[in-house]
Write an enzyme that holds these catalytic residues in place. Structure first.
Site, PDB file in Angstrom:
ATOM      1  N   LYS A 210      -4.693   7.324   5.074  1.00 11.32           N
ATOM      2  CA  LYS A 210      -5.860   7.726   5.860  1.00 11.32           C
ATOM      3  C   LYS A 210      -5.531   8.748   6.947  1.00 11.32           C
ATOM      4  O   LYS A 210      -4.536   8.633   7.652  1.00 11.32           O
ATOM      5  CB  LYS A 210      -6.500   6.507   6.525  1.00 11.32           C
ATOM      6  CG  LYS A 210      -7.072   5.488   5.539  1.00 11.32           C
ATOM      7  CD  LYS A 210      -7.683   4.318   6.298  1.00 11.32           C
ATOM      8  CE  LYS A 210      -8.291   3.297   5.348  1.00 11.32           C
ATOM      9  NZ  LYS A 210      -8.876   2.147   6.065  1.00 11.32           N
TER      10      LYS A 210
ATOM     11  N   GLY B  82       8.023   1.955   8.731  1.00 10.05           N
ATOM     12  CA  GLY B  82       6.913   1.475   7.926  1.00 10.05           C
ATOM     13  C   GLY B  82       7.078   1.770   6.445  1.00 10.05           C
ATOM     14  O   GLY B  82       8.136   1.530   5.853  1.00 10.05           O
TER      15      GLY B  82
END
Length: 394
Positions: free
Chosen positions: A190, A348
């Protein structure tokens, strides 16, 4: 006031050190699938042990909702930590004996992450009673006001560990003193997840490379059809603003020229390479979904990365979990490992990707353990777990 480090704590011989790490590792049943954060905690533990201290390691794992849940037990981490340290690691709800002890998941107590400061202070007082000094070394949680991060640092003499000091040095090099040319590579799903980072870094970088699912919002905002690929149409105006600002600042904004389009979201989906302006002109038509950057784009991204002296990469280029759609991410990782300067894997999913694709941590300048904390740092936000250790962002 500067960051307090281990050296400021004085003689640690025979002291009991309360060490907050971030051992929030991914588990498949009881098996650790990525032990990067466990390995990152080892240097500080060894430093404290060499100083003659006993160490009580503390961490959370997952979101157990303030109650014991065997699914989120740190027991597998204790086993792996013992292997890495080469010495026994006791595992217990409270400290036992000398040496190294790992406490059970801090978030089994609802006070750890309570929004009530008095409840956090109560839990911090109980933790403080287990030791003499507190060392904070879990960079992935310093953006949170939690008992073991914030209140505990106030309850006993406290300082930052080696990992936090390293993370801050790297982040300072990325924000305050980057060697030029400076490239930022953004992926993931996103645009909205990266707004703060783009806003903060666009004035500082020379090149901004856009991949991952977020690239389709950029393409759609330019009028291209994208099939059933990921889309945030609410971000069209923001994306157009970034394109205009990049041009105004002389920043090279690099968008993909080709995409791997698939018949569906699955590892064995049929797929073809399509031009960025013709994504619906494949056998899948308007039902096609983009799952990776194409080979031409991967080569171009790699060239931009290799010719930069500072590179920050946040987010995979495609669905790297599926081998057929991992090549874009692999190309970026390979190029980053060859940077003549500082190449940073932004934690991440990026960290998970490089390890899943067979790269070693040592091949990169730095692999961040920070996750959301690193993003908030890059955005210039206040990080309470650092400020309580004396650090101030300039």
């Amino acid at each position: 006031m500067s960051l307090r480090t281990i050296e400021t704590l004085g003689d640690l011989a025979d002291k009991v050190i309360l060490l907050r790490c971030d051992l929030n590792v991914p588990l498949d049943g009881g098996r650790i699938t990525d032990d990067g954060r466990v390995r990152a905690s080892v240097p500080t533990i060894r430093r404290l042990r060499e100083a003659g201290a006993s160490v009580v390691v503390m961490s959370h794992l997952g979101r157990p909702d303030g109650a014991p849940d065997p699914t989120f037990s740190l027991a597998p981490v204790a086993v792996r930590l013992e292997e890495l340290l080469g010495e026994p690691v006791a595992f217990a709800p409270q400290r036992v004996g000398d040496g190294v002890t790992l406490l059970e998941n801090l978030r089994f107590d609802p006070r750890e992450a309570s929004k009530d400061a008095r409840e956090r202070e109560s839990y911090a007082a109980e933790l403080a009673a287990l030791g003499d000094v507190f060392v904070s070394d879990g960079f992935g949680v310093v953006h949170r006001k939690q008992a073991s991060v914030y209140e505990l640092a106030k309850a006993v003499p406290s300082a930052a560990g080696l990992l936090i000091a390293t993370e801050l040095d790297v982040l300072d090099r990325l924000t305050a003193r980057p060697a030029k040319p400076y490239a930022v590579v953004l992926g993931g799903s996103k645009v909205s997840d990266k707004l703060g980072v783009i806003d903060a870094l666009l004035p500082k970088v020379d090149r901004l490379l856009i991949g991952g699912g977020m690239l389709f919002t950029f393409l759609a905002a330019q009028g291209h059809k994208i099939g059933k690929s990921l889309l945030e149409d609410s971000q069209f105006e923001t994306v157009k603003r970034y394109v205009a600002e990049a041009a105004e600042r002389g920043v090279e904004l690099v968008l993909p020229t080709d995409i791997v389009m698939a018949s569906g979201f699955s590892a064995d989906a049929e797929h073809v390479v399509a031009r960025a302006e013709a994504l619906e002109e494949t056998p899948f038509g308007a039902d096609g979904i983009g799952l990776d950057i194409g080979p031409e784009t991967a080569a171009a991204f790699a060239a931009h990365i290799r010719s930069s002296h500072t590179v920050l990469w946040i987010g995979p280029m495609g669905v790297f979990e599926f081998p057929a759609f991992a090549e874009g991410t692999r190309a970026v990782a390979q190029a980053l490992s060859e940077v003549d300067g500082l190449g940073v894997v932004g934690g991440g999913d990026s960290a998970a990707a490089v390890r899943a694709l067979g790269f070693a941590d040592e091949q990169f300048g730095h692999i961040s353990t920070g996750g959301g904390a690193s993003l908030e740092f890059l955005e210039g936000k206040t990080l309470p777990g650092l400020e309580v250790l004396g650090w101030q962002q300039t």
